[in-house]
Scaffold this motif. Structure first.
Motif, PDB file in Angstrom:
ATOM      1  N   ARG A  66     115.611  -7.103  10.273  1.00  0.00           N
ATOM      2  CA  ARG A  66     114.701  -7.921  11.093  1.00  0.00           C
ATOM      3  C   ARG A  66     115.501  -8.748  12.098  1.00  0.00           C
ATOM      4  NH1 ARG A  66     109.711 -10.714  11.176  1.00  0.00           N
ATOM      5  NH2 ARG A  66     109.905 -12.887  11.816  1.00  0.00           N
ATOM      6  N   GLY A  67     115.048  -8.735  13.357  1.00  0.00           N
ATOM      7  CA  GLY A  67     115.690  -9.556  14.371  1.00  0.00           C
ATOM      8  C   GLY A  67     116.937  -8.964  14.975  1.00  0.00           C
ATOM      9  N   ILE A  68     117.263  -7.717  14.649  1.00  0.00           N
ATOM     10  CA  ILE A  68     118.457  -7.078  15.174  1.00  0.00           C
ATOM     11  C   ILE A  68     118.364  -6.957  16.696  1.00  0.00           C
ATOM     12  CG2 ILE A  68     117.525  -4.734  14.956  1.00  0.00           C
ATOM     13  CD1 ILE A  68     120.265  -3.820  13.988  1.00  0.00           C
ATOM     14  N   ASN A  69     119.498  -6.918  17.372  1.00  0.00           N
ATOM     15  CA  ASN A  69     119.523  -6.739  18.821  1.00  0.00           C
ATOM     16  C   ASN A  69     118.726  -5.501  19.227  1.00  0.00           C
ATOM     17  OD1 ASN A  69     121.019  -5.122  21.170  1.00  0.00           O
ATOM     18  ND2 ASN A  69     121.240  -7.302  21.582  1.00  0.00           N
ATOM     19  N   ARG A  70     118.020  -5.575  20.350  1.00  0.00           N
ATOM     20  CA  ARG A  70     117.127  -4.490  20.771  1.00  0.00           C
ATOM     21  C   ARG A  70     117.835  -3.152  20.917  1.00  0.00           C
ATOM     22  NH1 ARG A  70     114.986  -6.024  26.722  1.00  0.00           N
ATOM     23  NH2 ARG A  70     114.498  -7.967  25.643  1.00  0.00           N
ATOM     24  N   PHE A  71     119.078  -3.154  21.399  1.00  0.00           N
ATOM     25  CA  PHE A  71     119.776  -1.890  21.617  1.00  0.00           C
ATOM     26  C   PHE A  71     120.248  -1.285  20.297  1.00  0.00           C
ATOM     27  CE2 PHE A  71     120.274  -4.148  25.704  1.00  0.00           C
ATOM     28  CZ  PHE A  71     119.633  -3.227  26.524  1.00  0.00           C
ATOM     29  N   LYS A  72     120.655  -2.128  19.370  1.00  0.00           N
ATOM     30  CA  LYS A  72     121.007  -1.632  18.040  1.00  0.00           C
ATOM     31  C   LYS A  72     119.766  -1.071  17.348  1.00  0.00           C
ATOM     32  CE  LYS A  72     125.032  -4.552  17.060  1.00  0.00           C
ATOM     33  NZ  LYS A  72     125.996  -3.469  16.765  1.00  0.00           N
ATOM     34  N   ALA A  73     118.628  -1.759  17.523  1.00  0.00           N
ATOM     35  CA  ALA A  73     117.371  -1.272  16.945  1.00  0.00           C
ATOM     36  C   ALA A  73     116.971   0.064  17.545  1.00  0.00           C
ATOM     37  CB  ALA A  73     116.267  -2.298  17.178  1.00  0.00           C
ATOM     38  N   LEU A  74     117.160   0.202  18.848  1.00  0.00           N
ATOM     39  CA  LEU A  74     116.838   1.458  19.520  1.00  0.00           C
ATOM     40  C   LEU A  74     117.649   2.599  18.935  1.00  0.00           C
ATOM     41  CD1 LEU A  74     115.317   2.902  21.830  1.00  0.00           C
ATOM     42  CD2 LEU A  74     117.255   2.307  23.329  1.00  0.00           C
ATOM     43  N   VAL A  75     118.932   2.375  18.758  1.00  0.00           N
ATOM     44  CA  VAL A  75     119.796   3.419  18.196  1.00  0.00           C
ATOM     45  C   VAL A  75     119.370   3.775  16.777  1.00  0.00           C
ATOM     46  CG1 VAL A  75     122.140   3.900  17.386  1.00  0.00           C
ATOM     47  CG2 VAL A  75     121.786   2.945  19.668  1.00  0.00           C
ATOM     48  N   LEU A  76     119.138   2.779  15.936  1.00  0.00           N
ATOM     49  CA  LEU A  76     118.742   3.041  14.554  1.00  0.00           C
ATOM     50  C   LEU A  76     117.454   3.857  14.480  1.00  0.00           C
ATOM     51  CD1 LEU A  76     119.439  -0.385  12.772  1.00  0.00           C
ATOM     52  CD2 LEU A  76     120.706   1.752  12.489  1.00  0.00           C
ATOM     53  N   THR A  77     116.475   3.472  15.308  1.00  0.00           N
ATOM     54  CA  THR A  77     115.185   4.160  15.264  1.00  0.00           C
ATOM     55  C   THR A  77     115.286   5.562  15.849  1.00  0.00           C
ATOM     56  OG1 THR A  77     114.197   1.980  15.643  1.00  0.00           O
ATOM     57  CG2 THR A  77     112.711   3.848  15.646  1.00  0.00           C
ATOM     58  N   LEU A  78     116.069   5.723  16.893  1.00  0.00           N
ATOM     59  CA  LEU A  78     116.250   7.054  17.483  1.00  0.00           C
ATOM     60  C   LEU A  78     116.975   7.995  16.524  1.00  0.00           C
ATOM     61  CD1 LEU A  78     117.167   6.194  21.187  1.00  0.00           C
ATOM     62  CD2 LEU A  78     115.017   7.177  20.336  1.00  0.00           C
ATOM     63  N   ILE A  79     117.942   7.476  15.803  1.00  0.00           N
ATOM     64  CA  ILE A  79     118.654   8.312  14.819  1.00  0.00           C
ATOM     65  C   ILE A  79     117.690   8.779  13.732  1.00  0.00           C
ATOM     66  CG2 ILE A  79     120.381   8.245  12.977  1.00  0.00           C
ATOM     67  CD1 ILE A  79     122.123   6.526  14.849  1.00  0.00           C
ATOM     68  N   GLU A  80     116.833   7.858  13.257  1.00  0.00           N
ATOM     69  CA  GLU A  80     115.831   8.262  12.257  1.00  0.00           C
ATOM     70  C   GLU A  80     114.886   9.311  12.828  1.00  0.00           C
ATOM     71  OE1 GLU A  80     113.700   5.594   9.859  1.00  0.00           O
ATOM     72  OE2 GLU A  80     115.422   4.324   9.356  1.00  0.00           O
ATOM     73  N   ALA A  81     114.482   9.115  14.086  1.00  0.00           N
ATOM     74  CA  ALA A  81     113.581  10.084  14.724  1.00  0.00           C
ATOM     75  C   ALA A  81     114.248  11.440  14.848  1.00  0.00           C
ATOM     76  CB  ALA A  81     113.163   9.563  16.099  1.00  0.00           C
ATOM     77  N   GLN A  82     115.526  11.423  15.202  1.00  0.00           N
ATOM     78  CA  GLN A  82     116.297  12.665  15.325  1.00  0.00           C
ATOM     79  C   GLN A  82     116.349  13.388  13.985  1.00  0.00           C
ATOM     80  OE1 GLN A  82     120.296  11.919  16.815  1.00  0.00           O
ATOM     81  NE2 GLN A  82     119.889  13.228  18.585  1.00  0.00           N
ATOM     82  N   GLU A  83     116.579  12.631  12.925  1.00  0.00           N
ATOM     83  CA  GLU A  83     116.657  13.217  11.583  1.00  0.00           C
ATOM     84  C   GLU A  83     115.320  13.790  11.140  1.00  0.00           C
ATOM     85  OE1 GLU A  83     118.088   9.894   9.387  1.00  0.00           O
ATOM     86  OE2 GLU A  83     120.213  10.239   9.905  1.00  0.00           O
ATOM     87  N   LYS A  84     114.231  13.282  11.731  1.00  0.00           N
ATOM     88  CA  LYS A  84     112.891  13.785  11.392  1.00  0.00           C
ATOM     89  C   LYS A  84     112.420  14.877  12.353  1.00  0.00           C
ATOM     90  CE  LYS A  84     111.627   9.461   9.120  1.00  0.00           C
ATOM     91  NZ  LYS A  84     110.923   8.168   9.195  1.00  0.00           N
TER      92      LYS A  84
END
Length: 282
Positions: A66-84
């Motif tokens: 929660r509250g992570i920097n927007r660009f770090k959040a973008l990377v984390l979510t994109l990696i999960e999306a890629q894995e899916k």
């Protein structure tokens, strides 16, 4: 009234640092649900938007990130999306920059693109600018502080110096806090342009405060980490219990902080509540 970090000088013995989104301002959920997540899904051509947006909200609102920097959040979510199975293209340059850059902001991303442009860096910048534009043009008038914030800050500012320490940009912070008459209770604003929250607290320590004379007030693990690495105290605003948290801060915690009774059992108690709340969603 607030001043720029470079011109700020210590006025009182103690300092309270306050985060903005999700801590003082009731803006965090709406910004992620209406702008950050949906605009990322648009920019990266996400097919399964429901899953992507659920992942975005979990990473940014309801977990230990929660509250992570927007660009770090973008990377984390994109990696999960890629894995899916989502086809989002190559994000290696963005991932490397987000994980290693000393400062993560639109300005630092623009500087990185000027050095070595890549499609994924440019796409991230387009997304981030669209987020800022949406928030600035569509949320004005909808943002508001949590109940008890103005009263709490007014009481606290009578006793200590007050700094905003936030990962939002300073222009947005000044706009929001002035609009709700909070800025008169603030001495200095540290936005994303200054660097990380840890950098901001480190700079404030150079102003003459002892570490045990600074209290960081936040709502996310990153706020706690910024306090911990600098050896200062941390008080959590519990999401879903913001009004209670602000009342306790102004009526109980601030007195313990000023009387040098915050360390030990009291801080352990409030941190235990904070960690237990986050653990429900991890």
């Amino acid at each position: 009234m607030s001043t720029h970090p470079a011109q700020f000088t210590k006025q009182k013995k103690f300092l309270v640092c306050v985060d903005s989104d999700g801590c003082a301002m009731d803006t965090m959920n709406v910004k992620h649900e209406r702008f950050f997540g949906p605009l990322a899904a648009d920019e990266y051509g996400i097919k399964d938007r429901e899953t992507f947006l659920a992942d975005w909200d979990r990473i940014n609102l309801f977990s230990s990130t929660r509250g992570i920097n927007r660009f770090k959040a973008l990377v984390l979510t994109l990696i999960e999306a890629q894995e899916k199975g989502e086809d989002i293209g190559d994000i290696s340059a963005l991932t490397d920059w987000a994980n290693n850059a000393p400062s993560l902001s639109n300005a630092s991303l623009e500087a990185e693109i000027a050095k070595a442009s890549s499609e994924d860096l440019e796409k991230a910048l387009v997304w981030s600018k669209k987020v800022n534009e949406g928030i600035e043009t569509e949320l004005a008038g909808e943002d508001k502080p949590f109940p008890g914030v103005l009263e709490g800050l007014t009481k606290i500012h009578g006793l200590t110096d007050v700094a905003i320490v936030s990962s939002a940009n300073s222009e947005a912070l000044n706009s929001e806090w002035n609009r709700h008459n909070l800025m008169p209770q603030v001495d200095v604003v540290y936005g994303q342009e200054v660097g990380s929250k840890a950098d901001a607290i480190a700079d404030l320590l150079t102003k003459g405060y002892a570490a045990n004379e600074i209290l960081m007030v936040g709502d996310a693990p990153g706020d706690e980490q910024a306090a911990t690495v600098n050896g200062v105290f941390y008080y959590p605003i519990l999401f879903g219990k913001e009004e209670f948290s602000w009342e306790r801060l102004s009526n109980e915690a601030i007195e313990k902080f000023l009387n040098k009774e915050y360390a030990g059992a009291y801080q352990e108690k409030v941190l235990g509540e904070f960690h237990a709340l986050l653990a429900q969603f991890d």
